[in-house]
Design a protein around this motif. Structure first.
Motif, PDB file in Angstrom:
ATOM      1  N   ARG A  99      61.745  44.420  25.333  1.00  0.00           N
ATOM      2  CA  ARG A  99      61.321  45.392  26.345  1.00  0.00           C
ATOM      3  C   ARG A  99      59.937  45.060  26.895  1.00  0.00           C
ATOM      4  NH1 ARG A  99      63.642  49.327  22.731  1.00  0.00           N
ATOM      5  NH2 ARG A  99      61.551  49.734  21.923  1.00  0.00           N
ATOM      6  N   ASP A 100      59.036  44.665  26.008  1.00  0.00           N
ATOM      7  CA  ASP A 100      57.677  44.342  26.450  1.00  0.00           C
ATOM      8  C   ASP A 100      57.670  43.142  27.391  1.00  0.00           C
ATOM      9  OD1 ASP A 100      56.708  46.421  24.951  1.00  0.00           O
ATOM     10  OD2 ASP A 100      56.022  45.180  23.268  1.00  0.00           O
ATOM     11  N   LYS A 101      58.445  42.119  27.042  1.00  0.00           N
ATOM     12  CA  LYS A 101      58.529  40.935  27.906  1.00  0.00           C
ATOM     13  C   LYS A 101      59.143  41.287  29.250  1.00  0.00           C
ATOM     14  CE  LYS A 101      58.770  37.317  24.359  1.00  0.00           C
ATOM     15  NZ  LYS A 101      59.612  36.237  23.759  1.00  0.00           N
ATOM     16  N   ALA A 102      60.178  42.133  29.215  1.00  0.00           N
ATOM     17  CA  ALA A 102      60.831  42.544  30.460  1.00  0.00           C
ATOM     18  C   ALA A 102      59.881  43.364  31.326  1.00  0.00           C
ATOM     19  CB  ALA A 102      62.090  43.348  30.151  1.00  0.00           C
ATOM     20  N   GLY A 103      59.075  44.208  30.678  1.00  0.00           N
ATOM     21  CA  GLY A 103      58.110  45.006  31.431  1.00  0.00           C
ATOM     22  C   GLY A 103      57.108  44.131  32.163  1.00  0.00           C
ATOM     23  N   THR A 104      56.651  43.076  31.511  1.00  0.00           N
ATOM     24  CA  THR A 104      55.717  42.136  32.139  1.00  0.00           C
ATOM     25  C   THR A 104      56.400  41.388  33.285  1.00  0.00           C
ATOM     26  OG1 THR A 104      54.524  41.827  30.050  1.00  0.00           O
ATOM     27  CG2 THR A 104      54.240  40.134  31.744  1.00  0.00           C
ATOM     28  N   TRP A 106      58.919  42.413  35.012  1.00  0.00           N
ATOM     29  CA  TRP A 106      59.165  43.378  36.098  1.00  0.00           C
ATOM     30  C   TRP A 106      57.949  43.479  37.012  1.00  0.00           C
ATOM     31  CZ3 TRP A 106      59.253  49.365  35.211  1.00  0.00           C
ATOM     32  CH2 TRP A 106      59.573  50.018  36.410  1.00  0.00           C
ATOM     33  N   GLN A 121      64.828  43.156  35.514  1.00  0.00           N
ATOM     34  CA  GLN A 121      63.826  43.264  34.448  1.00  0.00           C
ATOM     35  C   GLN A 121      63.473  44.716  34.155  1.00  0.00           C
ATOM     36  OE1 GLN A 121      63.057  40.829  32.598  1.00  0.00           O
ATOM     37  NE2 GLN A 121      63.910  39.169  33.832  1.00  0.00           N
ATOM     38  N   SER A 125      63.669  46.696  30.494  1.00  0.00           N
ATOM     39  CA  SER A 125      62.453  47.271  29.906  1.00  0.00           C
ATOM     40  C   SER A 125      62.625  48.735  29.508  1.00  0.00           C
ATOM     41  CB  SER A 125      61.289  47.157  30.902  1.00  0.00           C
ATOM     42  OG  SER A 125      61.478  48.033  32.010  1.00  0.00           O
ATOM     43  N   ARG A 127      63.094  52.196  27.826  1.00  0.00           N
ATOM     44  CA  ARG A 127      62.819  52.708  26.484  1.00  0.00           C
ATOM     45  C   ARG A 127      62.913  54.229  26.485  1.00  0.00           C
ATOM     46  NH1 ARG A 127      57.865  50.106  24.719  1.00  0.00           N
ATOM     47  NH2 ARG A 127      58.237  48.600  26.378  1.00  0.00           N
TER      48      ARG A 127
END
Length: 333
Positions: A99-104, A106, A121, A125, A127
């Motif tokens: 999720r953290d990687k996807a948030g970045t 995005w 993305q 992310s 949650r």
């Protein structure tokens, strides 16, 4: 999320219409919220929000979908996860990292104006945090819909309530419910309808799975189903590389579960995972009584605080009254 049993369960999925689902249902609350938050987004992946920046995608999904449940005679009880077992710590850590990687990613995609990648993305992310949960429970209270806070896994609590006979079936996208022994699992209730997947539009309809028919058809026991899942990989263990559902089925049919573990994963003890699926923490202290919706509180919550369309909210309430065949909701439940 959940165990990958789809390949061997396809023949046991029974398509059902909404009209045939009247009854009481345990809804996997975290699972449903995750679906709402993932799907209900704008083109660039941005979730629905009010003017103060509060996310409302989950409230939109929860309100309108729950109203549809009631319209078709489905009386829902939402069941929310409690404290995750220690067995799940590795899975939780991996999901958080994804999720953290996807948030970045995005954020980068939005800055570059890549709408398709941004949407992709953003979904990854998703949650469910404490505010999402608390605001959802407030909405359910206003709607008069009961919810249960499980001591551990919500799917386990839902399965327990159905097995006990307090509810008719459980609703979740994950097949883990079957490992916890739920007699009847219904999928696709939170996501049924038209959806775009990989650039094409598909129709997602509800489907039922009966545990007894699955076990009879596969020629295995529930214990074997748990063993299969351990070989494939669950939220509580990594599984064995190269073993998929069909191979796992052959192994347990040949009574070679322990032999396979001894050869492929000699340092792994399956008993804690087996015990958790067999006897998970559950509570018998729950109230599943449905109350009359508080229309005034609903309008205040959805329209005043979260800026939903008053016309849409009133239209749902009016439809519920019409479906009930009465001028008020006093006798809805």
């Amino acid at each position: 999320m959940g165990v990958a049993l789809r390949e061997v369960l396809t023949d046991y999925k029974v398509p059902v219409g909404w009209d045939s689902l009247s009854g009481t249902a345990a809804i996997d609350g975290n699972n449903a919220l995750y679906q709402f938050l993932t799907i209900i987004r704008q083109q660039d992946g941005t979730p629905l929000m009010n003017s103060e920046g509060k996310v409302t995608s989950h409230l939109s999904g929860l309100f309108f979908r729950t109203a549809r449940f009631l319209e078709y005679g489905i009386k829902p009880v939402y069941v929310f996860d409690g404290k995750p077992p220690d067995l799940k710590s590795t899975t939780i850590a991996k999901r958080r990292e994804i999720r953290d990687k996807a948030g970045t990613a995005w954020k980068v995609a939005r800055e570059e104006g890549d709408v398709a990648e941004s949407y992709k993305q953003a979904r990854a992310s998703t949650r469910v945090d404490e505010w999402i949960l608390s605001s959802s429970k407030e909405l359910l209270t206003c709607m008069g819909i009961p919810f249960v806070d499980a001591p551990s896994e919500g799917e386990a609590q839902a399965a327990f309530m159905v097995r006990k006979g307090d509810l008719d079936f459980s609703v979740s996208q994950d097949y883990d419910s079957l490992l916890f022994g739920v007699p009847v699992l219904v999928r696709n209730l939170a996501v049924s309808g038209k959806r775009r997947i990989r650039g094409r539009t598909i129709t997602v309809e509800p489907e039922k799975l009966y545990l007894s028919k699955i076990l009879e058809g596969l020629g295995i026991s529930r214990e074997n189903l748990i063993e299969m899942s351990i070989l494939i990989g669950t939220d509580f263990n990594a599984g064995i590389k190269g073993i998929g559902p069909k191979t796992a089925l052959k192994i347990v049919r040949n009574n070679a579960f322990q032999e396979t573990l001894d050869e492929k994963a000699p340092d792994f003890d399956p008993e804690p995972v087996i015990d958790f699926f067999r006897s998970p923490p559950v509570t018998e202290k729950y109230d599943i009584s449905w109350q009359n919706p508080d229309e005034s509180a609903l309008r205040d919550l959805l329209c005043s605080r979260y800026e939903f369309s008053a016309e849409r909210v009133d239209a749902v309430l009016t439809k519920m009254r019409t479906t009930a065949g009465q001028k008020t909701l006093d006798h809805w439940f």
